[in-house]
Design a protein around this motif. Structure first.
Motif, short mmCIF file in Angstrom:
data_model
loop_
_atom_site.label_atom_id
_atom_site.label_comp_id
_atom_site.label_asym_id
_atom_site.label_seq_id
_atom_site.Cartn_x
_atom_site.Cartn_y
_atom_site.Cartn_z
N PRO A 128 62.66 -22.38 -26.10
CA PRO A 128 62.86 -22.25 -27.54
C PRO A 128 62.52 -23.56 -28.26
O PRO A 128 62.39 -23.59 -29.47
N TYR A 129 62.35 -24.65 -27.50
CA TYR A 129 62.03 -25.95 -28.08
C TYR A 129 60.52 -26.15 -28.03
O TYR A 129 59.84 -25.63 -27.16
N THR A 130 60.01 -26.97 -28.96
CA THR A 130 58.59 -27.32 -28.90
C THR A 130 58.37 -28.51 -27.96
O THR A 130 57.32 -28.65 -27.37
N ALA A 131 59.41 -29.35 -27.86
CA ALA A 131 59.32 -30.53 -26.99
C ALA A 131 60.72 -30.98 -26.60
O ALA A 131 61.69 -30.65 -27.27
N ILE A 132 60.78 -31.73 -25.51
CA ILE A 132 62.01 -32.39 -25.11
C ILE A 132 61.70 -33.88 -25.00
O ILE A 132 60.78 -34.28 -24.30
N MET A 133 62.46 -34.67 -25.75
CA MET A 133 62.31 -36.11 -25.70
C MET A 133 63.42 -36.65 -24.80
O MET A 133 64.60 -36.52 -25.12
N GLY A 134 63.02 -37.24 -23.68
CA GLY A 134 63.98 -37.71 -22.69
C GLY A 134 64.13 -39.21 -22.68
O GLY A 134 63.74 -39.91 -23.63
#
Length: 194
Positions: A128-134
């Motif tokens: 559901p997210y466009t990106a994950i910033m870790g």
């Protein structure tokens, strides 16, 4: 009898000023919770400028050792498979499955006036997210995030800037994920003839 000092001697005998280093504090207080819906356990979902576009539904995840982009963002930026560098280490998806990435690509991520080049791993699975910033991005930016306060703070010059999360977007993503997993489970059950 008076002895006069030269201007240089006069200057050198004056006490020296201590150099002022401003120490920035990246912290949160109860004031940072103002405007949030309490109680909650929402993920921290923000809008970030990735590439040249403002991307909604970006999850900030201190638990992720990688910065990830998903098909919606990848296709939305007009990227093609020849834009990818090889990346061979498998990852584990939210569902606990092993996922082989499509590759890796370096893209600029802008927060305020600060731009950080990020090596994103491209994964072609539903999210559901466009990106994950870790952690790689958070550490490069020097940022600290708090799901409790629905904010991320980072140093920029001599100031502390913040990005505020969207609880509405976080809840929409949660509903979309539950709906997708429910449909996938129903499809699997039907395929198995149960």
């Amino acid at each position: 009898m008076s002895v006069s000092q030269s201007p240089t001697e006069e200057y050198s005998s004056m006490p020296k000023r201590a150099k002022m280093d401003i120490s920035l504090v990246l912290g949160f207080s109860d004031e940072d919770k103002v405007g949030t819906i309490q109680p909650y356990d929402d993920a921290l979902v923000v809008t970030l400028r990735i590439g040249r576009y403002d991307m909604k539904r970006v999850m900030i995840d201190q638990g992720s050792a990688a910065d990830i982009i998903y098909p919606d963002l990848y296709k939305g930026l007009g990227l093609k498979s020849e834009n990818l560098a090889a990346y061979s280490s498998p990852l584990v998806s939210f569902e606990g499955r092993m996922v082989v990435p499509k590759g890796q690509i370096r893209l600029p991520v802008q927060t305020g006036t600060d731009v950080v080049e990020v090596d994103f791993i491209v994964i072609d699975v539903y999210s559901p997210y466009t990106a994950i910033m870790g952690r790689p991005w958070l550490h490069t930016l020097g940022a600290v995030s708090s799901t409790l306060h629905q904010k991320m703070k980072y140093p920029s010059g001599d100031r502390v800037l913040e990005i505020v999360g969207s609880q509405a977007a976080a809840r929409q993503c949660l509903v979309a994920a539950i709906q997708h997993w429910s449909e996938a489970e129903t499809s699997t059950t039907a395929d198995n003839g149960l």
